[in-house]
Write a protein that holds these residues in place. Structure first.
Motif, short mmCIF file in Angstrom:
data_model
loop_
_atom_site.label_atom_id
_atom_site.label_comp_id
_atom_site.label_asym_id
_atom_site.label_seq_id
_atom_site.Cartn_x
_atom_site.Cartn_y
_atom_site.Cartn_z
N VAL A 30 0.81 -1.23 0.00
CA VAL A 30 0.00 0.00 0.00
C VAL A 30 0.84 1.27 0.00
O VAL A 30 0.30 2.37 -0.12
N ALA A 32 3.28 2.14 2.60
CA ALA A 32 3.43 2.65 3.96
C ALA A 32 4.62 1.97 4.61
O ALA A 32 4.83 0.77 4.43
N VAL A 59 3.80 7.49 4.78
CA VAL A 59 3.28 7.09 3.47
C VAL A 59 4.41 7.30 2.46
O VAL A 59 4.84 8.43 2.22
N VAL A 65 -2.91 6.95 2.13
CA VAL A 65 -3.17 5.67 2.81
C VAL A 65 -4.08 5.94 4.00
O VAL A 65 -3.83 6.85 4.79
N LEU A 115 -4.84 -1.44 6.21
CA LEU A 115 -4.57 -0.20 5.49
C LEU A 115 -5.09 -0.31 4.06
O LEU A 115 -5.12 -1.40 3.49
N LYS A 116 -5.47 0.83 3.50
CA LYS A 116 -5.90 0.86 2.09
C LYS A 116 -5.39 2.16 1.48
O LYS A 116 -5.50 3.23 2.08
N ASN A 117 -4.83 2.05 0.26
CA ASN A 117 -4.35 3.26 -0.40
C ASN A 117 -5.36 3.78 -1.42
O ASN A 117 -6.39 3.14 -1.67
N SER A 122 -5.18 -2.96 -0.58
CA SER A 122 -5.25 -3.03 0.88
C SER A 122 -4.27 -4.07 1.40
O SER A 122 -3.84 -4.97 0.67
#
Length: 137
Positions: A30, A32, A59, A65, A115-117, A122
Motif C-alpha cells: 500500500v 506505507a 506514506v 493511505v 490499510l488501504k491506499n 489493501s
C-alpha cells in the motif's frame, strides 16, 4: 556438457535470488513504512497505569493511505487511530494502550491494522506489543 553446466549455474543463481525477491516488507503493497512493528515495554506491575505506544508509519507511495481498522487480540489492549487518509510523505500512527491489571507473566499482544491506499490496494499489518507483568512488583 557446457550447456548443462550453464543451466545448472543459472538454476543455482535463481534459487539464491528468489527467496530475497519474495520477501516483502510489511506495508510495501500500500506504500506505507512503519518505524517499527514491535514494541517491548519491559516489566510492569499489574497495578501500574496503562502502557501506551505509538506505532508510526510514513506514506512512501504516490497515493494517500487510510487506516480502515485496527483490532487487538485481547480486550486489555486498545488501538486508537485517525481514519482520515494520510497524504504521501506524511506520517500517521496507531496508538496502542495495554492495561496490565489482571494480567501476569509474559505478554504478547497482536494488533492487526488494515490499510488501504488511494489506488484501492489493501494490506493487513500485524503489530506486536510485548513485555512482562509482575503482580508482585
Amino acid at each position: 556438457m557446457i550447456m548443462k553446466k550453464l543451466l545448472i549455474l543459472l538454476f543455482a543463481a535463481f534459487l539464491a535470488i528468489a527467496p530475497a525477491a519474495a520477501r516483502k516488507t510489511p506495508g510495501d503493497k500500500v506504500g506505507a513504512s512503519f518505524e517499527s512493528l514491535k514494541y517491548e515495554f519491559g516489566t510492569v506491575s499489574s497495578e501500574d497505569a496503562p502502557v501506551t505506544h505509538e506505532f508510526v508509519f510514513t506514506v512512501t507511495g504516490d497515493s494517500p493511505v487510510a487506516i480502515l481498522s485496527a483490532n487487538a487480540n485481547c480486550g486489555c489492549t486498545t488501538p486508537e487511530y485517525n481514519r482520515k487518509p494520510t497524504a504521501p510523505g506524511k506520517t500517521n500512527a496507531v496508538k496502542v494502550s495495554f492495561v496490565p491489571k489482571g494480567q501476569r507473566g509474559e505478554i504478547y499482544k497482536e494488533i492487526r491494522v488494515r490499510l488501504k491506499n488511494g489506488d484501492g490496494k489493501s494490506e493487513t499489518i500485524t503489530l506486536l506489543l510485548t513485555g512482562f507483568v509482575d503482580p508482585k512488583r
